[in-house]
Write a protein that holds these residues in place. Structure first.
Motif, mmCIF file in Angstrom:
data_model
loop_
_atom_site.group_PDB
_atom_site.id
_atom_site.type_symbol
_atom_site.label_atom_id
_atom_site.label_comp_id
_atom_site.label_asym_id
_atom_site.label_seq_id
_atom_site.Cartn_x
_atom_site.Cartn_y
_atom_site.Cartn_z
ATOM 1 N N VAL A 12 0.860 -1.112 0.024
ATOM 2 C CA VAL A 12 -0.124 0.024 0.029
ATOM 3 C C VAL A 12 0.841 1.448 -0.167
ATOM 4 N N GLU A 13 0.674 2.130 -0.929
ATOM 5 C CA GLU A 13 1.498 3.412 -1.106
ATOM 6 C C GLU A 13 1.377 4.279 0.160
ATOM 7 N N THR A 14 2.523 4.340 0.921
ATOM 8 C CA THR A 14 2.372 5.076 2.125
ATOM 9 C C THR A 14 3.448 6.007 2.000
ATOM 10 N N CYS A 36 19.842 -20.241 -2.019
ATOM 11 C CA CYS A 36 18.609 -19.989 -2.461
ATOM 12 C C CYS A 36 18.549 -18.793 -3.364
ATOM 13 N N TRP A 37 17.465 -18.913 -4.242
ATOM 14 C CA TRP A 37 17.296 -17.587 -5.263
ATOM 15 C C TRP A 37 15.949 -16.963 -5.384
ATOM 16 N N LEU A 38 15.854 -15.774 -6.030
ATOM 17 C CA LEU A 38 14.713 -14.928 -6.479
ATOM 18 C C LEU A 38 14.987 -14.687 -8.058
ATOM 19 N N ASP A 39 13.971 -14.995 -8.581
ATOM 20 C CA ASP A 39 14.158 -14.797 -10.332
ATOM 21 C C ASP A 39 12.881 -13.976 -10.579
ATOM 22 N N ASP A 40 13.043 -13.080 -11.263
ATOM 23 C CA ASP A 40 11.525 -12.160 -11.812
ATOM 24 C C ASP A 40 10.844 -11.791 -10.716
ATOM 25 N N VAL A 41 11.423 -11.085 -9.795
ATOM 26 C CA VAL A 41 10.630 -10.401 -8.607
ATOM 27 C C VAL A 41 10.784 -9.028 -8.665
ATOM 28 N N HIS A 42 9.508 -8.478 -8.555
ATOM 29 C CA HIS A 42 9.423 -6.922 -8.482
ATOM 30 C C HIS A 42 8.777 -6.527 -7.250
ATOM 31 N N VAL A 43 9.619 -5.620 -6.526
ATOM 32 C CA VAL A 43 9.050 -4.902 -5.329
ATOM 33 C C VAL A 43 8.592 -3.392 -5.546
ATOM 34 N N ARG A 44 7.406 -3.069 -5.020
ATOM 35 C CA ARG A 44 7.019 -1.682 -5.333
ATOM 36 C C ARG A 44 6.480 -1.088 -4.003
ATOM 37 N N HIS A 45 7.008 0.239 -3.841
ATOM 38 C CA HIS A 45 6.455 0.920 -2.529
ATOM 39 C C HIS A 45 7.052 0.375 -1.113
ATOM 40 N N SER A 66 10.886 -0.518 -7.433
ATOM 41 C CA SER A 66 10.212 0.719 -7.888
ATOM 42 C C SER A 66 9.202 1.340 -7.000
ATOM 43 N N GLY A 67 8.682 2.576 -7.387
ATOM 44 C CA GLY A 67 7.636 3.017 -6.486
ATOM 45 C C GLY A 67 7.910 4.453 -5.793
#
Length: 238
Positions: A12-14, A36-45, A66-67
């Motif tokens: 939630v954009e705060t 362990c791994w992360l692939d194609d993960v996008h985090v916003r705000h 982004s955000g």
């Protein structure tokens, strides 16, 4: 190990909180994780995007932050070793930074070593150290608008241990801080970075005496060969 793939985490954009008062809207934390791994993960705000905490041999591939702006888009701390972050993107914030907030960037601290950031595009942030003598870390093949600041209280120890390498780094706003290492990081190599000048946050060495640093292809990231130090070294092992 375990992995997370093809996921968007949108908070939630705060408004971003003042420094050190994050509410905890965080992305993915790999804590005490091995292989362990992360692939194609996008985090916003998010307050903090991707966190490596006492992690070893983990891979973050095709990640994005982004955000509205983050405190730590990426951090690597508490003795994290041998991790790879590649094909990563840090977008320009969508709203102005509120007063009293800080932006770091791609962070390393607390005796973390042999971590690599490769093929990155950073529309903001910096190559952050939060002290605690991190050492032998590599940033290579990255374009950055260097407008962030490093953190860490002076009591936490040196910004840099030995053998940091910044290789093929294009600095769009030509700011030196945290990118050009030859006057600050012992036994470091600064190879193929843009021509830069000191302004904004300026640091002095934590050590006395000669630093034994190397600077090559200064002002010519387009001319450095190989273009990507990690890939070249990996190719010799395959």
């Amino acid at each position: 190990g375990s992995g997370v793939e093809s996921l968007t985490l949108e908070m939630v954009e705060t408004p971003q909180s003042p420094h050190l008062r994050d509410k905890g809207y965080n992305g993915v934390a790999l804590q005490c994780a091995w292989d362990c791994w992360l692939d194609d993960v996008h985090v916003r705000h998010a307050d903090n995007g991707f966190l490596l905490v006492a992690a070893k041999a983990c891979t973050l591939r095709r990640t994005r932050v982004s955000g509205r702006g983050s405190h730590h888009p990426y951090c690597c701390r508490e003795g994290s070793h041998d991790n790879l972050v590649e094909d990563f993107t840090l977008d320009r914030r969508t709203v102005p930074a509120p007063p009293g907030t800080q932006l770091h960037g791609i962070n390393v601290e607390g005796l973390s070593s042999y971590n690599v950031w490769s093929r990155g595009r950073m529309a903001m942030g910096t190559f952050d150290s939060h002290r605690g003598l991190p050492f032998a870390n590599v940033r290579t093949d990255i374009t950055v608008t260097n407008d962030g600041a490093h953190g860490g209280d002076a009591s936490a120890g040196p910004l840099y241990g030995a053998r940091f390498t910044h290789w093929n780094i294009t600095v769009t706003n030509h700011r030196a801080g945290c990118i050009k290492l030859d006057d600050i990081a012992p036994y470091s190599a600064t190879v193929g970075i843009s021509e830069v000048t000191e302004f904004g946050q300026v640091d002095t060495p934590d050590f006395t005496g000669p630093l034994h640093t190397r600077t090559e292809a200064y002002g010519h990231p387009d001319a450095v060969n190989p273009r990507n130090l990690y890939e070249a070294q990996r190719g010799l092992r395959d």
